[in-house]
Design a protein around this motif. Structure first.
Motif, short mmCIF file in Angstrom:
data_model
loop_
_atom_site.label_atom_id
_atom_site.label_comp_id
_atom_site.label_asym_id
_atom_site.label_seq_id
_atom_site.Cartn_x
_atom_site.Cartn_y
_atom_site.Cartn_z
N VAL A 215 0.87 -1.18 0.00
CA VAL A 215 0.00 0.00 0.00
C VAL A 215 0.90 1.23 0.00
O VAL A 215 1.69 1.43 0.93
N ILE A 216 0.80 2.05 -1.06
CA ILE A 216 1.73 3.17 -1.28
C ILE A 216 0.99 4.49 -1.12
O ILE A 216 -0.08 4.70 -1.71
N ASP A 217 1.55 5.40 -0.34
CA ASP A 217 1.06 6.78 -0.26
C ASP A 217 1.69 7.56 -1.41
O ASP A 217 2.89 7.82 -1.41
N VAL A 218 0.89 7.94 -2.39
CA VAL A 218 1.41 8.50 -3.63
C VAL A 218 2.01 9.88 -3.42
O VAL A 218 3.15 10.15 -3.80
N ASP A 219 1.23 10.78 -2.83
CA ASP A 219 1.67 12.18 -2.71
C ASP A 219 2.19 12.53 -1.32
O ASP A 219 2.70 13.63 -1.11
N GLY A 220 2.02 11.63 -0.35
CA GLY A 220 2.47 11.90 1.01
C GLY A 220 1.36 12.44 1.88
O GLY A 220 0.47 13.15 1.43
#
Length: 792
Positions: A215-220
């Motif tokens: 699960v990746i946080d794209v923009d933070g």
């Protein structure tokens, strides 16, 4: 701007995107490699972060794959062993994680790269300074391979001071999409599927047992609720999903993380997922996914919520709709404050941060991109989440992310050179400063390890200590200004323990300085920031002829401590005639030698340690670490040698009165307050940073470090309050039950009013008032206070 035209102070947010759209930033690790594609008009900046670090570069036409350095206006030079190793898919850097090698090979295959190069360009050569850069402009599309080599082969000998260090690579694209999000991290392995969770929505998906979920946080700074249910149980009509109360109870932790305490459980106490990696480290397992009721009560009826979004996307799996879903709130920054209330604040996650989990059963999963824009949950700005599923055959190291500073690139937890040996003796590893270290060993445990060190010998892995080579004509001047000791008094082959301080007298770090020769020093401390601080100080003072080079990744070490340590090392260390033998090394001196004989593995041996016993530290290149461990282990068996973990080490160092960062000292305490005032040379060193502030603080002390004996066997530890009557007068910095003394002891920072030997105080438990443990101030070090044993 304010009304008078002056600039307003702004909120500082390290770690968020700092570049205009179309700008990409990469870290090129020492001995590492990057493969990048440039288009016509793109600009490539290569920046030397620490100085004296060349860069090798090969370039190929993307269609014909013919060498094309001319596209960057460069001329080919000799063939590079480093570039050829990269093209062969076998980079020269030690201990690269398998997925990094996978990513490299994936890129090589994707672009059909040749197996070797006809020649490379070499830039940033010579005595470059930190921050020096070369700018290249692409005349046409080209695939570029970058490598940060070491001058004399990949392995640095322990008495050499030429480590390969990091470069920064910045691309500024000629064609810019101003709406583009930050570049996602490259896939970690073979993808099964991937999904984009658009802002303010959710999705559901299935995962097979053994597969990995990223699960990746794209923009933070964007939260993502995660739910998972046992698919087999669900098919039989039973809903068994991740249960936060069960998980916290089973683990004794707020949330799982990579390592032993890594699993999420359902209400039947069956493990559903295992956390493999976590680059953020701050998540929530207290509350529900946000609900419609939450927004309604805040005055926002009709606002989308994660719970309603889950109802809509999980309905197809027969899951009952609910008003609030229990979920793992990834990247949601919550905690419990001193008033026992749950708080929230802006998330800690940066663009590209991720959590990687392994499915322990067939799962039905849901992921959201939280729609909360009414508070700090998503930093007031909901953005996207990205999900990737990887094949069960993937091989991912267990890791967390370590950042030297908030805006530094994350580095995943590494294994030391000795891990191949220590991991056969224990599974109890803990993350320490970006490395896995043993906390205790099987079939012994901290007490047995402790006694081995006090009565015989023990060996421990201390490779995470940060090593920096300080080189050049101004090296002595820099260290004289940085350290509280008088560095000018050091002789070749000598070591000194010292502190480094800020202008206000608070400590940057403690550590040791080795003098390897004229203009050649080595700083060994606990914090990676120490190297940056030294470089910044050199720049501030205009010292142009000094270089501070990071050497931690090319210099690992074990400590052999205990009364039998000299006898063990005498059997295995050969030294040349011009160097001291092991039995001749004086306290805080070192020698250079080999394991076994003239042709053996190169090592540097210092008579230093962190145990209060006679002891030595052995430094080598990480690739040689197993050989060094084997030699010490074999020679030590007849002397009762045992491995020693961090738990036993903590007892040893507390007994010996040895300080530890963020316990006995920090940036608010000076060396006198930290109990190491003996490191401050007020006479003979008129130059060091913080000197005037330390003098003022010494003349008007408020707190001092003391020893305590506690008249109770209840454990005390860091942060426990110390009282006289109702008033708190101090705080425990470290504590333990001393096996050799048979006493409960602690180090304590206390008001000078109550620092006299024999003063009676009380340690507060529960709320500090309801329960008190009687204690009195005693002399420390508690064990061998005159340090006769390490001097023996």
């Amino acid at each position: 701007m304010s009304s008078d035209g002056t600039a307003r102070p702004r909120v500082i947010e390290p770690g968020l995107p700092r570049w205009d759209p179309g700008t990409e930033r990469y870290r090129l690790a020492g001995l590492g490699a990057l493969i990048l594609r440039l288009e016509a008009g793109d600009r490539l900046d290569i920046v030397d972060r620490e100085g004296r670090q060349p860069c090798e570069l090969a370039a190929f036409h993307p269609d014909s794959l013919k060498p094309d350095l001319a596209a960057l206006n460069l001329q080919p030079g000799p063939v590079s062993a480093g570039i050829d190793a990269v093209l062969a898919g076998t980079p020269l850097g030690f201990g690269l994680p398998p997925d990094e090698i996978h990513q490299l090979r994936h890129q090589l295959a994707h672009w059909r790269m040749p197996k070797g190069s006809d020649g490379v360009a070499r830039i940033l050569e010579g005595d470059t300074r930190p921050g020096d850069k070369v700018t290249l402009n692409a005349a046409r599309a080209v695939i570029v391979i970058l490598h940060a080599p070491r001058g004399h082969g990949p392995a640095m000998l322990p008495d050499e001071q030429t480590p390969a260090t990091d470069l920064s690579v910045i691309i500024r694209r000629a064609t810019v999409n101003p709406l583009a999000s930050p570049t996602l991290p490259a896939p970690l392995g073979d993808l099964v599927a991937e999904y984009r969770v658009d802002r303010c929505t959710a999705l559901s998906y299935e995962v097979k047992e053994g597969q990995f979920i990223q699960v990746i946080d794209v923009d933070g700074r964007q939260c993502s609720d995660f739910v998972a249910f046992d698919a087999r149980q669900l098919a039989e009509g039973r809903e068994r999903g991740i249960d936060m109360t069960t998980t916290r109870t089973m683990l004794g932790a707020i949330y799982p993380g990579p390592g032993l305490a890594s699993k999420f459980f359902d209400m039947d106490m069956q493990a559903l997922t295992e956390v493999v990696r976590d680059t953020c480290g701050r998540h929530d397992t207290f509350g529900l996914a946000c609900t419609a009721r939450f927004y309604e009560d805040a005055g926002y009826p009709g606002h989308p919520s994660c719970s309603e979004n889950f109802n809509n996307v999980l309905d197809r799996f027969g899951l009952a709709r609910r008003r609030g879903w229990q979920a793992v709130n990834l990247f949601y920054n919550t905690g419990v404050n001193a008033s026992n209330a749950i708080f929230l604040d802006d998330p800690w996650s940066r663009p590209g941060d991720y959590v990687l989990m392994r499915a322990l059963k067939d799962l039905v999963c849901g992921s959201s991109a939280c729609p909360d824009d009414i508070d700090a949950t998503n930093a007031w700005n909901p953005t996207d989440i990205h999900v990737r599923i990887y094949d069960a055959k993937s091989d991912f190291t267990r890791a967390m992310a370590y950042r030297m500073t908030p805006d530094a690139e994350p580095r995943l937890t590494r294994e030391t050179g000795f891990h191949a040996r220590t991991s056969t003796l224990t599974r109890n590893f803990t993350e320490y400063k970006g490395f896995w270290l043993p906390s205790r060993f099987n079939n012994a445990g901290p007490t047995a390890e402790y006694w081995a060190c006090r009565e015989g010998a023990a060996v421990m892995d201390l490779s995470p200590l940060r090593k920096f080579e300080v080189l050049g004509a101004d090296a002595e001047d820099l260290l004289q200004a940085a350290c509280t000791r008088n560095i000018r008094k050091l002789s070749d082959g000598q070591v000194v323990y010292t502190a480094m301080c800020y202008d206000h007298g608070g400590m940057v770090d403690d550590g040791t300085v080795f003098r390897l020769g004229p203009d050649r020093y080595r700083w060994i401390g606990g914090d990676e920031f120490g190297g940056k601080w030294l470089r910044d100080l050199a720049e501030k003072k205009g010292l142009r002829q000094v270089w501070v080079k990071s050497a931690t990744d090319q210099l690992h070490n074990i400590a052999l401590q205990g009364p039998k340590s000299r006898e063990i090392l005498k059997e295995i260390i050969w030294t040349p005639p011009a160097r001291p033998r092991v039995d001749e090394i004086q306290w805080f001196h070192f020698t250079v030698g080999r394991i076994g004989d003239y042709n053996g593995t190169a090592v540097l041996v210092s008579r230093t340690g962190y145990s209060g016993e006679l002891g030595y530290e052995i430094f080598c290149h990480p690739k040689d670490a197993p050989k060094v461990w084997d030699a010490v282990w074999e020679a030590g068996q007849k002397h009762g040698l045992l491995p020693l973990g961090l738990e036993a080490l903590d007892i040893l160092r507390i007994e010996a009165g040895l300080v530890f960062a963020n316990y006995e000292f920090n940036d608010q305490t000076d060396p006198f307050e930290a109990g190491i005032g003996f490191t401050v040379a007020l006479k003979g060193n008129e130059e060091f940073v913080g000197r005037e502030a330390i003098i003022r603080r010494k003349e008007h002390p408020q707190r001092v470090l003391v020893g305590l004996e506690i008249e109770a066997k209840q454990a005390v530890g860091h942060g426990d309050c110390v009282h006289v009557g109702r008033a708190q007068v101090g705080v425990v910095t470290s504590g333990c039950i001393s096996p050799s003394l048979g006493k409960n002891i602690a180090l304590c920072r206390v008001d000078v009013t109550y620092a006299a030997i024999g003063t009676e105080v009380e340690i507060g438990k529960i709320d500090g008032q309801q329960k008190r443990l009687p204690a009195r101030v005693v002399r420390f070090p508690f064990y061998d206070p005159d340090k006769l044993k390490p001097r023996s």
